[in-house]
Write a protein that holds these residues in place. Sequence first.
Motif, short mmCIF file in Angstrom:
data_model
loop_
_atom_site.label_atom_id
_atom_site.label_comp_id
_atom_site.label_asym_id
_atom_site.label_seq_id
_atom_site.Cartn_x
_atom_site.Cartn_y
_atom_site.Cartn_z
N GLY A 296 -11.95 5.07 -9.72
CA GLY A 296 -10.76 5.47 -8.98
C GLY A 296 -11.08 6.25 -7.73
O GLY A 296 -10.46 6.05 -6.67
N VAL A 297 -12.05 7.15 -7.83
CA VAL A 297 -12.46 7.93 -6.66
C VAL A 297 -13.05 7.01 -5.60
O VAL A 297 -12.75 7.13 -4.40
N ALA A 298 -13.90 6.07 -6.03
CA ALA A 298 -14.51 5.14 -5.09
C ALA A 298 -13.46 4.27 -4.41
O ALA A 298 -13.52 4.01 -3.20
N LEU A 299 -12.46 3.82 -5.18
CA LEU A 299 -11.41 2.97 -4.61
C LEU A 299 -10.52 3.74 -3.63
O LEU A 299 -10.07 3.20 -2.63
N ALA A 300 -10.28 5.02 -3.92
CA ALA A 300 -9.48 5.83 -3.00
C ALA A 300 -10.19 5.96 -1.66
O ALA A 300 -9.55 5.89 -0.60
N ARG A 301 -11.48 6.13 -1.71
CA ARG A 301 -12.26 6.24 -0.47
C ARG A 301 -12.29 4.92 0.29
O ARG A 301 -12.37 4.90 1.52
N ALA A 302 -12.22 3.81 -0.44
CA ALA A 302 -12.32 2.49 0.19
C ALA A 302 -10.97 1.89 0.54
O ALA A 302 -10.91 0.78 1.08
N GLN A 303 -9.87 2.62 0.29
CA GLN A 303 -8.54 2.02 0.45
C GLN A 303 -8.29 1.54 1.87
O GLN A 303 -7.73 0.46 2.08
N ARG A 304 -8.70 2.31 2.86
CA ARG A 304 -8.46 1.90 4.24
C ARG A 304 -9.17 0.58 4.54
O ARG A 304 -8.61 -0.31 5.22
N ALA A 305 -10.38 0.42 4.02
CA ALA A 305 -11.12 -0.82 4.24
C ALA A 305 -10.45 -2.00 3.54
O ALA A 305 -10.42 -3.12 4.07
N THR B 14 0.83 -1.20 0.00
CA THR B 14 0.00 0.00 0.00
C THR B 14 0.86 1.25 0.00
O THR B 14 2.04 1.22 0.38
N GLN B 15 0.27 2.34 -0.46
CA GLN B 15 0.89 3.66 -0.46
C GLN B 15 -0.20 4.68 -0.13
O GLN B 15 -1.35 4.33 0.09
N HIS B 16 0.18 5.97 -0.13
CA HIS B 16 -0.81 7.01 0.12
C HIS B 16 -1.90 6.92 -0.95
O HIS B 16 -1.61 6.71 -2.13
N PRO B 17 -3.17 7.08 -0.57
CA PRO B 17 -4.27 6.96 -1.54
C PRO B 17 -4.13 7.85 -2.77
O PRO B 17 -4.53 7.46 -3.87
N VAL B 18 -3.56 9.04 -2.62
CA VAL B 18 -3.40 9.94 -3.76
C VAL B 18 -2.41 9.35 -4.77
O VAL B 18 -2.64 9.39 -5.99
N GLY C 128 -3.38 8.02 -8.64
CA GLY C 128 -2.71 8.50 -9.85
C GLY C 128 -2.10 7.37 -10.66
O GLY C 128 -2.25 7.31 -11.88
N ARG C 129 -1.41 6.47 -9.99
CA ARG C 129 -0.75 5.35 -10.70
C ARG C 129 -1.78 4.41 -11.30
O ARG C 129 -1.61 3.91 -12.42
N ARG C 130 -2.86 4.16 -10.57
CA ARG C 130 -3.91 3.27 -11.08
C ARG C 130 -4.57 3.88 -12.31
O ARG C 130 -4.79 3.19 -13.31
N LEU C 131 -4.86 5.17 -12.27
CA LEU C 131 -5.52 5.81 -13.40
C LEU C 131 -4.61 5.81 -14.63
O LEU C 131 -5.07 5.54 -15.75
N GLN C 132 -3.32 6.12 -14.43
CA GLN C 132 -2.38 6.09 -15.56
C GLN C 132 -2.32 4.70 -16.18
O GLN C 132 -2.34 4.55 -17.41
N ARG C 133 -2.23 3.68 -15.35
CA ARG C 133 -2.15 2.31 -15.85
C ARG C 133 -3.42 1.91 -16.60
O ARG C 133 -3.35 1.37 -17.72
N ASP C 134 -4.57 2.20 -16.01
CA ASP C 134 -5.83 1.78 -16.61
C ASP C 134 -6.11 2.51 -17.92
O ASP C 134 -6.65 1.92 -18.87
N LEU C 135 -5.72 3.78 -18.00
CA LEU C 135 -5.89 4.52 -19.25
C LEU C 135 -4.93 3.99 -20.31
O LEU C 135 -5.30 3.82 -21.48
#
Length: 208
Positions: A166-175, A137-141, A145-152
């Motif tokens: 991506g927004v939904a996953l950032a919010r759910a990262q702690r869970a 894991t890393q900081h959600p921000v 960014g890395r996930r969006l770049q990869r997926d695009l």
Amino acid sequence: MPARVIVLAGPSGAGKSRLAERLEERFGWPTLRLDDFYRDHDEPGLPVIAEGANAGLVDWDDPGSWNCADALAALLDLCRTGTTDVPDYSIAQSRRTGERHLDLRGAPVFCAEGIFAPDVVAGCAEAGVLESAYCITQHPVITFGRRLQRDLREHRKPPPVLLRRGVALARAQRAVVGRAVAAGCRVSTGDAAFEEIVERWAGSRAPS
């Protein structure tokens, strides 16, 4: 069992695949991509997003969209025999497009990585093949960014879907991290996990 497995869990885009690639470069350890065991998009009974802008679409972040039994069976087969056949899954097409043969080539360890990796930890431990389990894991921000770049780059889904997901996953990262920890994974960055594994296996050589 001739081989053991390092399970790499963590949020999508956190660096699981990159860590597995680095370990393969260093030791020659192959990687079992657990995301290849997603179900096809037209399979009956897939979980669906109920709310928000993506309502009505298949919820690919729900474990119900993934075939845990097949993934664990392939993993244990790889440990027992050193080889197994695994599906080739196209995330862009949301379906299996073929099959490939995975061979450890004598490696004593391999990595299994994917967003549903926590679901195989207990089965691996029970079978006596679990080398270690990490939640990368890393900081959600940074992850966003890395996930969006990869997926695009890989054209995984239409850009609006990727952005909203991506927004939904950032919010759910702690869970997501909490679920991995509850399954027995240890939280780490990719760099820290790499250094720890290299130190432990410093005398190991890549299979010829």
